[in-house]
Design an enzyme around this catalytic site. Structure first.
Site, PDB file in Angstrom:
ATOM      1  CB  SER A  70      13.545  11.986  11.534  1.00  0.00           C
ATOM      2  OG  SER A  70      11.989  11.773  10.981  1.00  0.00           O
TER       3      SER A  70
HETATM    4  N1  SAH Z   1      10.400   7.952  11.803  1.00  0.00           N
HETATM    5  C1  SAH Z   1      10.979   7.949  10.223  1.00  0.00           C
HETATM    6  C2  SAH Z   1      10.399   9.345   9.719  1.00  0.00           C
HETATM    7  C3  SAH Z   1       9.603   9.146   8.342  1.00  0.00           C
HETATM    8  S1  SAH Z   1       9.051  10.446   7.301  1.00  0.00           S
HETATM    9  C4  SAH Z   1      11.808   8.147   9.994  1.00  0.00           C
HETATM   10  O1  SAH Z   1      12.856   8.522  10.632  1.00  0.00           O
HETATM   11  O2  SAH Z   1      11.805   7.503   8.679  1.00  0.00           O
HETATM   12  C5  SAH Z   1       7.316  10.719   8.229  1.00  0.00           C
HETATM   13  C6  SAH Z   1       6.539   8.637   8.122  1.00  0.00           C
HETATM   14  O3  SAH Z   1       5.062   9.147   7.773  1.00  0.00           O
HETATM   15  C7  SAH Z   1       6.482   9.108   5.696  1.00  0.00           C
HETATM   16  O4  SAH Z   1       7.310   7.429   6.058  1.00  0.00           O
HETATM   17  C8  SAH Z   1       5.037   8.985   5.869  1.00  0.00           C
HETATM   18  O5  SAH Z   1       4.203   8.034   4.988  1.00  0.00           O
HETATM   19  C9  SAH Z   1       4.679   8.432   7.446  1.00  0.00           C
HETATM   20  N2  SAH Z   1       2.757   9.429   7.108  1.00  0.00           N
HETATM   21  C10 SAH Z   1       2.306  10.625   6.503  1.00  0.00           C
HETATM   22  N3  SAH Z   1       0.857  10.754   6.883  1.00  0.00           N
HETATM   23  C11 SAH Z   1       0.806   9.203   8.121  1.00  0.00           C
HETATM   24  C12 SAH Z   1      -0.834   8.871   8.395  1.00  0.00           C
HETATM   25  N4  SAH Z   1      -1.699   9.748   8.461  1.00  0.00           N
HETATM   26  N5  SAH Z   1      -0.317   7.403   8.841  1.00  0.00           N
HETATM   27  C13 SAH Z   1       1.135   6.830   8.491  1.00  0.00           C
HETATM   28  N6  SAH Z   1       2.134   6.969   8.656  1.00  0.00           N
HETATM   29  C14 SAH Z   1       1.899   8.564   7.841  1.00  0.00           C
END
Ligand code: SAH
Length: 223
Positions: A70
């Site tokens: 993010s």
């Molecule tokens: N806070 C993280 C954001 C990653 S993007 C960072 O800054 O690195 C969002 C993440 O949510 C992705 O890794 C994706 O795989 C995850 N995601 C999407 N749907 C999900 C679900 N149902 N349960 C758990 N994780 C999920």
């Protein structure tokens, strides 16, 4: 402030991180606890080496599996939104969407215990290794579908969803303590409303904080 174990992970200069903090401050992030934490956590270890030189720009970056780390502004704004303004911090926080683990590291610095759920096993594993390398110990990891929350460790004092949801998952709402805050990007289209909800008995108070774009919250798990 916690001392991170930065040995052998090629720390970029404090000055580079301080510049990012200056930009976040200019954009309205005011909670010094959040700004101090952003200054302390090395974001470049959460992205591939080839992108490390861009880690202190205020932008989302690819982390593989079609996902992104993010944007720092959103990490800061969402963290600020779950810390209460009176200097208190929630104790037990559920994070849905571990991704790179960067937001996890920020939360772990500010609250007592973080429970983080990620649906993609490969991402979860890498995040776990990075946090271990940093010496962060107050995080529990779960390879699972965050739509289901993590009932075993509920109720949570705060919940942060870091993927864009079409609706607020019922299970997550059920697992919140009275008075807990939920921060979640939610809406039907590509642009979501970043909402903060507060549970108060059977009632919910809702505010819209911003308009944001996130990778989608999907169902089920993957390797
Ligand atoms: N806070 C993280 C954001 C990653 S993007 C960072 O800054 O690195 C969002 C993440 O949510 C992705 O890794 C994706 O795989 C995850 N995601 C999407 N749907 C999900 C679900 N149902 N349960 C758990 N994780 C999920």
């Amino acid at each position: 402030m916690k001392d991170f174990n930065l040995q052998g992970i090629g720390m970029t200069s404090r000055r580079t991180r301080d510049r990012l903090v200056g930009r976040l401050r200019d954009q309205g992030i005011a909670d010094e606890r959040v700004l101090d934490t952003i200054a302390a956590v090395p974001r470049h270890i959460f992205v591939d080496e080839a992108l490390a030189h861009r880690a202190y720009e205020d932008s989302a970056l690819p982390i593989g599996h079609g996902q992104t780390i993010s944007q720092p502004y959103l990490v800061a704004a969402m963290t600020e939104a779950i810390l209460s303004g009176d200097g208190g911090a929630p104790c037990r926080v559920l994070e849905i969407g571990t991704g790179s683990g960067y937001q996890t590291a920020i939360l772990a610095t500010l609250v007592e215990q973080v429970y983080t759920v990620e649906r993609i096993g490969g991402l979860l594993q890498r995040a776990r290794e990075r946090l271990r390398a940093l010496g962060v110990r107050n995080v529990r990891f779960n390879h699972g579908d965050g739509n289901l929350g993590w009932s075993e460790h509920s109720p949570f004092d705060a919940v942060m969803v870091t993927a864009g949801a079409s609706h607020i998952p019922d299970a997550v709402m059920d697992q919140m303590a009275d008075g807990a805050h939920l921060v979640i990007p939610v809406g039907k289209g590509d642009v979501k409303e970043l909402k903060r909800l507060r549970k108060s008995g059977d009632a919910w108070r809702q505010e819209t904080l911003d308009e944001v774009r996130f990778v989608p919250l999907v169902r089920g798990i993957a390797r």
